[in-house]
Design an enzyme around this catalytic site. Structure first.
Site, PDB file in Angstrom:
ATOM      1  N   GLY B  45      12.547  -9.685   7.330  1.00 10.92           N
ATOM      2  CA  GLY B  45      13.267 -10.568   8.240  1.00 10.92           C
ATOM      3  C   GLY B  45      13.289 -12.014   7.787  1.00 10.92           C
ATOM      4  O   GLY B  45      14.336 -12.676   7.832  1.00 10.92           O
ATOM      5  N   SER B 284      -7.777  -1.971  -0.818  1.00  6.75           N
ATOM      6  CA  SER B 284      -6.624  -1.876  -1.704  1.00  6.75           C
ATOM      7  C   SER B 284      -6.752  -0.764  -2.719  1.00  6.75           C
ATOM      8  O   SER B 284      -7.810  -0.522  -3.300  1.00  6.75           O
ATOM      9  CB  SER B 284      -6.416  -3.183  -2.449  1.00  6.75           C
ATOM     10  OG  SER B 284      -5.470  -2.979  -3.471  1.00  6.75           O
ATOM     11  N   ARG B 337      -0.747   8.519  -3.740  1.00 15.27           N
ATOM     12  CA  ARG B 337      -1.539   8.499  -2.509  1.00 15.27           C
ATOM     13  C   ARG B 337      -1.675   9.838  -1.817  1.00 15.27           C
ATOM     14  O   ARG B 337      -2.736  10.158  -1.299  1.00 15.27           O
ATOM     15  CB  ARG B 337      -0.886   7.519  -1.540  1.00 15.27           C
ATOM     16  CG  ARG B 337      -1.008   6.138  -2.053  1.00 15.27           C
ATOM     17  CD  ARG B 337      -0.341   5.168  -1.145  1.00 15.27           C
ATOM     18  NE  ARG B 337      -0.558   3.846  -1.711  1.00 15.27           N
ATOM     19  CZ  ARG B 337      -0.052   2.739  -1.209  1.00 15.27           C
ATOM     20  NH1 ARG B 337       0.703   2.804  -0.139  1.00 15.27           N
ATOM     21  NH2 ARG B 337      -0.307   1.591  -1.770  1.00 15.27           N
ATOM     22  N   HIS B 408      -1.007   4.617   7.278  1.00 18.78           N
ATOM     23  CA  HIS B 408      -0.825   3.328   6.654  1.00 18.78           C
ATOM     24  C   HIS B 408       0.602   2.799   6.738  1.00 18.78           C
ATOM     25  O   HIS B 408       0.837   1.617   6.962  1.00 18.78           O
ATOM     26  CB  HIS B 408      -1.238   3.482   5.191  1.00 18.78           C
ATOM     27  CG  HIS B 408      -1.034   2.275   4.369  1.00 18.78           C
ATOM     28  ND1 HIS B 408      -1.602   1.069   4.695  1.00 18.78           N
ATOM     29  CD2 HIS B 408      -0.336   2.053   3.242  1.00 18.78           C
ATOM     30  CE1 HIS B 408      -1.250   0.166   3.794  1.00 18.78           C
ATOM     31  NE2 HIS B 408      -0.477   0.739   2.918  1.00 18.78           N
TER      32      HIS B 408
END
Ligand SMILES: Cc1cc2nc3c(=O)[nH]c(=O)nc-3n(C[C@H](O)[C@H](O)[C@H](O)COP(=O)(O)OP(=O)(O)OC[C@H]3O[C@@H](n4cnc5c(N)ncnc54)[C@H](O)[C@@H]3O)c2cc1C
Ligand code: SF4
Ligand code: FES
Lengths: 260, 644
Positions: B45, B284, B337, B408
């Protein structure tokens, strides 16, 4: 796993900016040492809602120390007793069972209370809007590697860039000065080659806006640095003063310029 | 019905430039006659609002936080990908495209993904020009690291705070336009509905979160940049305020919701410790560059670890199972992942998990510290280690971290075509709010890339085309559709405020989260999903009878805000379950137990499911209608993903 700590909270309750506020005492029970401070407040709030009472309002979002939204004055210190963390990273194991904890909002004329523990920090945004940027439009920029930046400089700029805009520095300062916050941005951009063209003008615009917002002046007490969750250093303020002075002496420009 | 994604014809590499040339332009002098509404000021945005204002459009931007700088994007840690090939290790636009398509398990649109890879190089240039302090080499050039799912070093980063630095860059560009008067910023405003006039989006309804005032705003187009809906699971790595309300209300006004069941589960989060927990914290993925993942070889050792009878250091080398390195030697700890997450869950399911709950595996830095020295490890990951210490009270320099998968990111979202336009003309969706670029699984460091690509480099072109076609005549808020939509919002708020039951909305949210995680999480079965659907329907009915909201509308009221969001999450939850039920294949992180290979790996079904599922709202409590967009692959051929 529910906890076994029992605490007494003294909390500042204030309906809105117009109303007067007061301290109200609440018990906090079944608190686990593994809870964060905000999770402890969640538990208290759930209890209040069950009783049909209004929960204690406080600002928060990321709950991992990076958005800068949580802002509590705990036992007389912004973000509580531990160094270099925000309130959302503070865990109840930092307190003793049976302790009384006082919780208040940031206090500064430039940060009016919105409700209970939440204050209006939009003054910070207006300072950034006054010049906390590099004027570059989208597209048509040079290749990123065409401007090498020595690692030491990049790292230093980064250290200043880590400010999360929480306002603890203002809250900690007896004069409610915003110098640490403002200087962090001025330093970040002032260190980088991309920031040079507007360097002095930026310092002037941001400082002018800071003054307009009603923050106090800096008397070098250092409480800001001591309470800053991101350990922004006082050297930022010296850099800002340097840039501001050079601007005043040698390069003063018309700074209040809006529009095209 | 078959949906058209409007991907331009022609060779992959030419699609975007050809398309840009064919798009209609708005004459510079006319741009100031248009008003654009941008909801959300995260990466997508803020970059969109700033770029459009720079072009000359008038922008009104909204966010629910007290400042655009607090958007959830601020929390991203690891990095942002770009096919710069600065490392000379064989990267290219095509390779980034290929990795992303494959990583998404062939459930993303080729054209979009190629464009994303193509503009990725411009993003880095743009951010550096804004003063984003990316990591540098001693020679002054940008540094890169590698990230899960890729064999090249293409990830740009700013310590563990890449999202913060990128967002502050976009925020500063936005600030400049606010100062110039081209963007009017509305903070602490929550969008509660979209106003549709003659089939086109022409405005929004908002609630001022300080005064409760419910207002309408008109514009020539509405851009939703409102982020993802991972908080439907209650516990996730998302910021507490992240929600689905804007997208969900838009869905109810006609915008199709695509692939809602595609949730990304991140393998390296700090495990849950208790019921009080309000969110989970991500460690992370870059930690997997140097940390080695392992679980004890036997259940007996695992139990001793769980009971703290022994420490991790006391487990002999031959009693450790470095399961990712063992099973996937080419990628090792850097597998994507979904693969890493599923394997960690398997360890726990076999009883080989560690930590008090048994729901964790180790991420061990002992070897890295031996090889590189503690100082180097500290320099690379220090702030992440500090965060871990803060939360767990354990020292990862001395004992391995405990990690476990957590929700996530959401790859599903509003359906958009190549121009980022939803099925409602004039309503666009950018960033995590749309479904478009990641397929069934998102590779690391590509959400930041997509948010900024959409905002800086795609929408400024594609929006112009729509605006040029509709012309500058403005619909204003006097049109009856505005009053009607506003009334609908007021009714909804009043309905919530009048709930004076006994259960807090937080309790409903937690219950919903349990259902979603249990039945619509990493592994799903037909039976479980059917059960979940019934449970959610019951939960919804109960919510509207027994929930409690305190306070009134005309004040700061977190209980009301949360109530509205939880109500929407419950409805979305049901659609997610429907979507998962329909998709009888395993893909990405979505393991459908009925669809697996002989060795228990996820088995895709390209014959029957190579499509985007775009759900259409058919009215309250009606089953939604499934529209399909067939996915056509011209440049890659579909193969079973194999990281061995
Ligand atoms: C802990 C964490 C780490 C991550 N690390 C990485 C990483 O290393 N690399 C990577 O590529 N990605 C990463 N991601 C993912 C990435 O951060 C997000 O996908 C991305 O930032 C989303 O950006 P966005 O602009 O789409 O939305 P957000 O940043 O979520 O912004 C949403 C905006 O919408 C506004 N909004 C929402 N609803 C409303 C409403 N109803 N009314 C008004 N305003 C509204 C909010 O105020 C906000 O401004 C990470 C995510 C998490 C949670
Ligand atoms: S300088 Fe420190 S205390 Fe002040 S706003 Fe920034 S992070 Fe907060
Ligand atoms: S809630 Fe974001 S810093 Fe505390």
């Amino acid at each position: 796993m529910s906890g076994n700590m029992k605490l007494t909270l003294k909390v500042w309750r204030q309906k809105d900016a117009q109303s007067a506020g007061k301290m109200v005492t609440y018990p906090a029970e079944n608190i686990s040492p593994d809870m964060s401070f905000l999770e402890m407040l969640d538990v208290v709030n759930e209890g209040l809602i069950h009783k049909g009472e209004e929960p204690i309002h406080f600002d928060h979002d990321c709950r991992e120390g990076i958005c800068g939204m949580c802002s509590l004055y705990i036992n007389g210190r912004p973000h509580g007793p531990k160094r270099a963390i925000t309130t959302c990273q503070l865990h109840m194991r930092s307190f003793k069972d049976g302790e009384t904890i006082t919780i208040e909002p940031w206090r500064a004329a430039a940060f009016p209370v919105i409700k209970d523990l939440a204050v209006d920090r939009s003054a910070f945004d207006r300072i950034q809007q006054a010049g906390g940027y590099i004027s570059v439009n989208t597209g048509g920029v040079p290749d990123a590697n065409s401007t090498p930046i020595p690692k030491v400089i990049a790292d230093e700029a980064f250290n200043s860039a880590t400010c999360i805009g929480c306002g603890a520095c203002v809250a900690a300062c007896k004069n409610a000065s915003a110098m640490l916050f403002v200087s962090a941005k001025i330093t970040q951009l002032g260190l980088l080659p991309q920031g040079q063209p507007e360097r002095y003008r930026r310092a002037q615009s941001m400082v002018a806006q800071m003054d307009e917002e009603g923050f106090g002046s800096c008397t070098n007490t250092g409480a800001c640095e001591a309470e800053c969750p991101k350990e922004i250093s006082l050297t930022n303020i010296s850099r800002m003063n340097n840039d501001y002075l050079s601007a005043k002496l040698f390069r003063e420009e018309e700074v209040h310029h809006t529009g095209e | 019905m078959s949906l058209d994604g409007k991907v331009p014809q022609g060779p992959l590499a030419d699609k975007w430039s050809k398309h840009k040339f064919n798009l209609k332009l708005v004459n510079p002098a006319n741009k100031r006659k248009y008003e654009i509404i941008v909801v959300g000021t995260g990466l997508a945005g803020a970059s969109a609002a700033a770029s459009l204002a720079e072009l000359g459009y008038n922008v009104k931007a909204f966010c629910f936080q007290d400042s655009p700088r607090r958007a959830h994007s601020i929390a991203a840690q690891g990095g942002i990908n770009a096919a710069k090939n600065y490392q000379n290790d064989g990267d290219s636009v095509f390779r980034l495209f290929y990795d992303t398509i494959k990583g998404g398990d062939y459930r993303a649109r080729e054209g979009n993904v190629y464009r994303l890879a193509e503009v990725s190089v411009n993003i880095i240039d743009q951010c550096v020009a804004q003063g984003v302090p990316f990591a540098r080499e001693y020679g002054g050039l940008l540094d890169n690291r590698s990230f899960g799912g890729s064999q090249v070093s293409r990830t740009f980063y700013a310590r563990g705070q890449t999202g913060q630095q990128l967002l502050l860059g976009a925020y500063s560009a936005l600030n400049r336009q606010i100062h110039a008067g081209k963007v009017k910023m509305y903070t602490r405003h929550e969008m509660l509905d979209v106003v549709v006039v003659d089939g086109q989006a022409k405005g929004i309804v908002t609630r001022n979160m300080i005064t409760g005032s419910i207002d309408t705003h008109a514009g020539h187009a509405v851009l939703l940049c409102t982020g993802g809906y991972g908080n439907v699971f209650y516990l996730s790595t998302n910021a507490i305020g992240s929600n689905v309300t804007a997208a969900w209300r838009a869905h109810k006004r006609g915008a199709y919701f695509a692939n809602p069941c595609y949730t990304q589960i991140h393998p390296t989060c700090i495990p849950v410790t208790g019921d009080h927990q309000s969110k989970l914290t991500l460690m992370s993925e870059s930690l997997r560059n140097d940390g080695r993942v392992w679980a004890p070889k036997t259940v007996e050792i695992a139990e001793k670890l769980q009971k703290k009878q022994i420490t991790a250091a006391q487990v002999a080398e031959e009693d450790r199972d470095y399961f990712l390195e063992r099973k996937y030697p080419a990628f090792g700890n850097l597998v994507p992942r979904d693969v890493a997450s599923r394997n960690a869950k398997e360890m726990a399911d076999e009883g080989r998990g560690v930590g008090a709950s048994g729901l964790a595996v180790y991420l061990d830095f002992a070897d890295a510290i031996k090889r590189l020295g503690e100082d180097t490890v500290k320099a690379k990951y220090g702030n992440l280690f500090d965060m871990y210490i803060q939360i767990t009270d354990e020292n990862p320099y001395k004992e391995p971290m405990r990690i476990y998968p957590a929700v996530h990111y959401t790859m599903g979202g509003l359906w958009v075509d190549y121009n980022l336009q939803t099925s409602v003309p004039g309503l666009f969706a950018l960033g995590e709010c749309n479904f478009s670029d990641h397929g069934a699984n998102r590779l690391g460091a590509s959400a930041l890339m997509q948010g900024l690509s959409d905002g800086y480099f795609v929408i400024p072109y594609t929006l112009g085309d729509y605006l040029a076609k509709i012309g500058p005549a403005k619909v204003d808020t006097n049109h009856p559709a505005f009053a009607q939509t506003k009334q609908d919002v007021i009714d909804h708020v009043n309905r919530l405020i009048s709930l004076k039951g006994t259960k807090t909305t937080n309790e409903y949210h937690r219950e919903l989260g349990h259902i979603m995680w249990e039945y619509c999480g990493m592994a799903r079965t037909e039976e479980g999903l059917k059960k979940a659907k019934e449970m959610i329907q019951a939960l919804k009915a109960d919510f509207w009878k027994n929930a409690i909201i305190v306070g009134k509308n005309e004040e700061v009221n977190a209980s009301l805000e949360r109530g509205g969001r939880v109500a929407d999450f419950i409805e979305l939850g049901e659609l997610m379950v429907d979507d998962a039920l329909m998709r009888r294949e395993s893909c990405g992180g979505h393991f459908r137990v009925e669809s697996q290979t002989e060795d228990g790996e996820a088995l895709r079904d390209d014959e029957n499911f190579a499509f985007v599922a775009a759900w259409e709202f058919m009215g309250e409590n009606q089953p939604e209608k499934l529209n399909k967009e067939e996915l056509v692959f011209e440049a890659v051929h579909l193969s079973q993903r194999n990281y061995a």
